[in-house]
Design a protein around this motif. Structure first.
Motif, PDB file in Angstrom:
ATOM      1  N   PHE A   8       4.034 -11.382  -2.056  1.00 22.00           N
ATOM      2  CA  PHE A   8       5.256 -11.569  -2.833  1.00 22.00           C
ATOM      3  C   PHE A   8       5.136 -12.796  -3.730  1.00 22.00           C
ATOM      4  O   PHE A   8       4.769 -13.885  -3.260  1.00 22.00           O
ATOM      5  CB  PHE A   8       6.451 -11.768  -1.901  1.00 22.00           C
ATOM      6  N   ASP A   9       5.468 -12.620  -5.000  1.00 25.45           N
ATOM      7  CA  ASP A   9       5.655 -13.759  -5.884  1.00 25.45           C
ATOM      8  C   ASP A   9       6.943 -14.467  -5.480  1.00 25.45           C
ATOM      9  O   ASP A   9       7.863 -13.840  -4.941  1.00 25.45           O
ATOM     10  CB  ASP A   9       5.745 -13.258  -7.325  1.00 25.45           C
ATOM     11  N   PHE A  10       7.016 -15.769  -5.775  1.00 26.09           N
ATOM     12  CA  PHE A  10       8.276 -16.471  -5.509  1.00 26.09           C
ATOM     13  C   PHE A  10       9.236 -16.354  -6.688  1.00 26.09           C
ATOM     14  O   PHE A  10      10.260 -15.697  -6.614  1.00 26.09           O
ATOM     15  CB  PHE A  10       8.030 -17.950  -5.182  1.00 26.09           C
ATOM     16  N   GLY A 115       4.705  -4.312  11.002  1.00 28.79           N
ATOM     17  CA  GLY A 115       3.299  -4.569  11.240  1.00 28.79           C
ATOM     18  C   GLY A 115       2.443  -4.744  10.009  1.00 28.79           C
ATOM     19  O   GLY A 115       1.224  -4.830  10.104  1.00 28.79           O
ATOM     20  N   LEU A 116       3.067  -4.815   8.844  1.00 24.00           N
ATOM     21  CA  LEU A 116       2.309  -5.065   7.627  1.00 24.00           C
ATOM     22  C   LEU A 116       2.048  -6.556   7.477  1.00 24.00           C
ATOM     23  O   LEU A 116       2.815  -7.388   7.974  1.00 24.00           O
ATOM     24  CB  LEU A 116       3.070  -4.553   6.398  1.00 24.00           C
ATOM     25  N   GLY A 117       0.993  -6.897   6.779  1.00 21.72           N
ATOM     26  CA  GLY A 117       0.757  -8.286   6.455  1.00 21.72           C
ATOM     27  C   GLY A 117       1.682  -8.716   5.332  1.00 21.72           C
ATOM     28  O   GLY A 117       1.977  -7.924   4.428  1.00 21.72           O
ATOM     29  N   VAL A 118       2.157  -9.944   5.375  1.00 17.90           N
ATOM     30  CA  VAL A 118       3.030 -10.459   4.321  1.00 17.90           C
ATOM     31  C   VAL A 118       2.568 -11.854   3.923  1.00 17.90           C
ATOM     32  O   VAL A 118       2.226 -12.681   4.766  1.00 17.90           O
ATOM     33  CB  VAL A 118       4.512 -10.495   4.756  1.00 17.90           C
ATOM     34  N   GLY A 119       2.539 -12.086   2.629  1.00 13.98           N
ATOM     35  CA  GLY A 119       2.145 -13.388   2.125  1.00 13.98           C
ATOM     36  C   GLY A 119       2.902 -13.728   0.864  1.00 13.98           C
ATOM     37  O   GLY A 119       3.574 -12.882   0.269  1.00 13.98           O
ATOM     38  N   VAL A 120       2.801 -14.983   0.465  1.00 17.28           N
ATOM     39  CA  VAL A 120       3.375 -15.445  -0.794  1.00 17.28           C
ATOM     40  C   VAL A 120       2.216 -15.875  -1.679  1.00 17.28           C
ATOM     41  O   VAL A 120       1.380 -16.692  -1.278  1.00 17.28           O
ATOM     42  CB  VAL A 120       4.353 -16.614  -0.583  1.00 17.28           C
ATOM     43  N   LEU A 121       2.158 -15.306  -2.876  1.00 14.98           N
ATOM     44  CA  LEU A 121       1.132 -15.642  -3.863  1.00 14.98           C
ATOM     45  C   LEU A 121       1.867 -16.116  -5.107  1.00 14.98           C
ATOM     46  O   LEU A 121       2.446 -15.308  -5.846  1.00 14.98           O
ATOM     47  CB  LEU A 121       0.259 -14.425  -4.164  1.00 14.98           C
ATOM     48  N   ILE A 178       3.529  -7.995  -5.543  1.00 16.36           N
ATOM     49  CA  ILE A 178       4.872  -7.770  -6.071  1.00 16.36           C
ATOM     50  C   ILE A 178       5.177  -8.958  -6.969  1.00 16.36           C
ATOM     51  O   ILE A 178       5.308 -10.092  -6.501  1.00 16.36           O
ATOM     52  CB  ILE A 178       5.923  -7.668  -4.946  1.00 16.36           C
ATOM     53  N   ASP A 179       5.272  -8.716  -8.276  1.00 14.53           N
ATOM     54  CA  ASP A 179       5.386  -9.797  -9.255  1.00 14.53           C
ATOM     55  C   ASP A 179       6.265  -9.328 -10.408  1.00 14.53           C
ATOM     56  O   ASP A 179       6.305  -8.139 -10.716  1.00 14.53           O
ATOM     57  CB  ASP A 179       3.991 -10.170  -9.773  1.00 14.53           C
ATOM     58  N   ASP A 180       6.937 -10.268 -11.058  1.00 18.54           N
ATOM     59  CA  ASP A 180       7.808  -9.891 -12.176  1.00 18.54           C
ATOM     60  C   ASP A 180       7.118  -9.951 -13.528  1.00 18.54           C
ATOM     61  O   ASP A 180       7.705  -9.558 -14.533  1.00 18.54           O
ATOM     62  CB  ASP A 180       9.061 -10.776 -12.200  1.00 18.54           C
ATOM     63  N   LEU A 181       5.860 -10.423 -13.585  1.00 21.85           N
ATOM     64  CA  LEU A 181       5.152 -10.536 -14.853  1.00 21.85           C
ATOM     65  C   LEU A 181       4.091  -9.463 -14.990  1.00 21.85           C
ATOM     66  O   LEU A 181       3.233  -9.303 -14.109  1.00 21.85           O
ATOM     67  CB  LEU A 181       4.510 -11.914 -14.983  1.00 21.85           C
ATOM     68  N   ALA A 182       4.132  -8.741 -16.106  1.00 17.94           N
ATOM     69  CA  ALA A 182       3.204  -7.645 -16.331  1.00 17.94           C
ATOM     70  C   ALA A 182       1.758  -8.124 -16.320  1.00 17.94           C
ATOM     71  O   ALA A 182       0.869  -7.448 -15.792  1.00 17.94           O
ATOM     72  CB  ALA A 182       3.527  -6.952 -17.654  1.00 17.94           C
ATOM     73  N   GLU A 183       1.491  -9.315 -16.899  1.00 19.01           N
ATOM     74  CA  GLU A 183       0.116  -9.792 -16.967  1.00 19.01           C
ATOM     75  C   GLU A 183      -0.458 -10.079 -15.585  1.00 19.01           C
ATOM     76  O   GLU A 183      -1.660  -9.876 -15.351  1.00 19.01           O
ATOM     77  CB  GLU A 183       0.029 -11.031 -17.847  1.00 19.01           C
ATOM     78  N   TRP A 193      -6.622  -4.526  -6.646  1.00 22.40           N
ATOM     79  CA  TRP A 193      -5.373  -4.501  -5.890  1.00 22.40           C
ATOM     80  C   TRP A 193      -4.473  -3.380  -6.409  1.00 22.40           C
ATOM     81  O   TRP A 193      -4.678  -2.831  -7.492  1.00 22.40           O
ATOM     82  CB  TRP A 193      -4.620  -5.811  -6.085  1.00 22.40           C
ATOM     83  N   SER A 194      -3.436  -3.086  -5.640  1.00 23.44           N
ATOM     84  CA  SER A 194      -2.285  -2.359  -6.147  1.00 23.44           C
ATOM     85  C   SER A 194      -1.235  -3.392  -6.548  1.00 23.44           C
ATOM     86  O   SER A 194      -1.236  -4.516  -6.047  1.00 23.44           O
ATOM     87  CB  SER A 194      -1.707  -1.417  -5.087  1.00 23.44           C
ATOM     88  N   ALA A 195      -0.364  -3.017  -7.463  1.00 29.97           N
ATOM     89  CA  ALA A 195       0.664  -3.958  -7.920  1.00 29.97           C
ATOM     90  C   ALA A 195       1.919  -3.194  -8.303  1.00 29.97           C
ATOM     91  O   ALA A 195       1.852  -2.067  -8.800  1.00 29.97           O
ATOM     92  CB  ALA A 195       0.165  -4.775  -9.114  1.00 29.97           C
ATOM     93  N   VAL A 196       3.051  -3.823  -8.046  1.00 32.18           N
ATOM     94  CA  VAL A 196       4.349  -3.280  -8.442  1.00 32.18           C
ATOM     95  C   VAL A 196       5.076  -4.378  -9.202  1.00 32.18           C
ATOM     96  O   VAL A 196       5.256  -5.482  -8.684  1.00 32.18           O
ATOM     97  CB  VAL A 196       5.183  -2.829  -7.228  1.00 32.18           C
ATOM     98  N   ARG A 197       5.496  -4.054 -10.421  1.00 31.25           N
ATOM     99  CA  ARG A 197       6.211  -5.055 -11.216  1.00 31.25           C
ATOM    100  C   ARG A 197       7.699  -5.010 -10.897  1.00 31.25           C
ATOM    101  O   ARG A 197       8.324  -3.953 -10.957  1.00 31.25           O
ATOM    102  CB  ARG A 197       5.998  -4.812 -12.705  1.00 31.25           C
ATOM    103  N   PHE A 198       8.253  -6.169 -10.570  1.00 28.69           N
ATOM    104  CA  PHE A 198       9.667  -6.277 -10.240  1.00 28.69           C
ATOM    105  C   PHE A 198      10.504  -6.224 -11.507  1.00 28.69           C
ATOM    106  O   PHE A 198      10.314  -7.020 -12.431  1.00 28.69           O
ATOM    107  CB  PHE A 198       9.938  -7.587  -9.504  1.00 28.69           C
ATOM    108  N   ARG A 199      11.454  -5.289 -11.534  1.00 28.46           N
ATOM    109  CA  ARG A 199      12.450  -5.217 -12.598  1.00 28.46           C
ATOM    110  C   ARG A 199      13.859  -5.372 -12.033  1.00 28.46           C
ATOM    111  O   ARG A 199      14.677  -6.065 -12.601  1.00 28.46           O
ATOM    112  CB  ARG A 199      12.309  -3.913 -13.379  1.00 28.46           C
ATOM    113  N   ASP A 200      14.122  -4.678 -10.923  1.00 27.00           N
ATOM    114  CA  ASP A 200      15.386  -4.849 -10.207  1.00 27.00           C
ATOM    115  C   ASP A 200      15.153  -4.446  -8.758  1.00 27.00           C
ATOM    116  O   ASP A 200      14.114  -3.865  -8.409  1.00 27.00           O
ATOM    117  CB  ASP A 200      16.526  -4.044 -10.838  1.00 27.00           C
ATOM    118  N   ASP A 201      16.112  -4.743  -7.909  1.00 24.31           N
ATOM    119  CA  ASP A 201      15.933  -4.534  -6.473  1.00 24.31           C
ATOM    120  C   ASP A 201      15.708  -3.067  -6.122  1.00 24.31           C
ATOM    121  O   ASP A 201      14.808  -2.732  -5.341  1.00 24.31           O
ATOM    122  CB  ASP A 201      17.143  -5.065  -5.705  1.00 24.31           C
ATOM    123  N   ASP A 202      16.528  -2.183  -6.651  1.00 21.96           N
ATOM    124  CA  ASP A 202      16.406  -0.766  -6.305  1.00 21.96           C
ATOM    125  C   ASP A 202      15.052  -0.218  -6.720  1.00 21.96           C
ATOM    126  O   ASP A 202      14.388   0.494  -5.946  1.00 21.96           O
ATOM    127  CB  ASP A 202      17.519   0.051  -6.970  1.00 21.96           C
TER     128      ASP A 202
END
Length: 217
Positions: A8-10, A115-121, A178-183, A193-202
């Motif tokens: 997770f991005d902060f 049981g998934l791993g979770v981190g902050v990047l 999980i990050d809000d920046l496309a780059e 990696w896989s990546a998901v860009r944050f736009r909104d919660d849903d």
């Protein structure tokens, strides 16, 4: 993908969206988001890199960076009242009144419980650590934190993704950003990696749940 690690991005993911943070900062200082963005753009031109890069890499102190921000604001807007801007303690002022995104911290907790791993990047700043770590404290334990100012490299540099893989002890195909920046998302995917860009919660919870193979909302 075996047991995935969710990174997770902060700023803009575990925190409120960045536009909300700029609006809150205006309420504290009277400096509009447009004025801040213009000043940051000028700083980036001066640095020859992203405006935040020097402090996110630990190459410049918060105090010096904030003084340069004030100078850029004054140059662009000579009549702007900067009396409420704190160049000494900028991070404390920026994060004052900021709370974590409750749905994203809940998703982090649920992922960990499943049981998934979770981190902050995160690209972050030495002097800001007490504030942002307190903000995400309701999410509880994370397995790893990879912070740009501590490792000397920042997203989207591929090296930070290699360091995160090493910290988690997993191959790139087991990592999801999980990050809000496309780059940053694009850089992660280029590293395998896989990546998901944050736009909104849903949106993020729907896409992340499908990618991780668990229900996170």
């Amino acid at each position: 993908m075996s047991r995935p690690v969710l990174w997770f991005d902060f700023g803009g993911v575990l925190s409120p969206p960045l536009p909300d943070l700029f609006t809150l900062f205006e309420q504290k200082t009277g400096i509009t988001p447009e004025q801040m963005h213009a000043a940051l753009s000028r700083m980036g031109d001066d640095f020859g890199t992203a405006a935040l890069a020097p402090i996110e890499l630990g190459a410049m102190s918060e105090r010096e960076w904030a003084a340069r921000l004030a100078a850029a604001l004054a140059a662009l807007h000579p009549d702007l009242d900067l009396s409420r801007l704190r160049t000494d303690g900028f991070g404390a002022q920026w994060f004052e009144g900021v709370s974590a995104n409750p749905r994203m911290t809940a998703a982090l907790c649920r992922a960990r419980d499943l049981g998934l791993g979770v981190g902050v990047l995160s690209n972050n700043v030495v002097e800001w650590k007490p504030y942002w770590t307190a903000i995400i404290a309701p999410a509880g334990r994370v397995d790893n934190v990879v912070d740009s100012c501590e490792v000397g490299v920042r997203k989207p540099d591929p090296e930070i993704f290699r360091l995160a893989e090493k910290a988690a002890g997993v191959p790139p195909e087991d990592c999801i950003l999980i990050d809000d920046l496309a780059e940053n998302c694009a850089a992660a995917e280029e590293c395998g990696w896989s990546a998901v860009r944050f736009r909104d919660d849903d949106q993020i919870l729907r896409e992340l749940s499908a990618l991780a193979g668990v229900h996170l909302s």
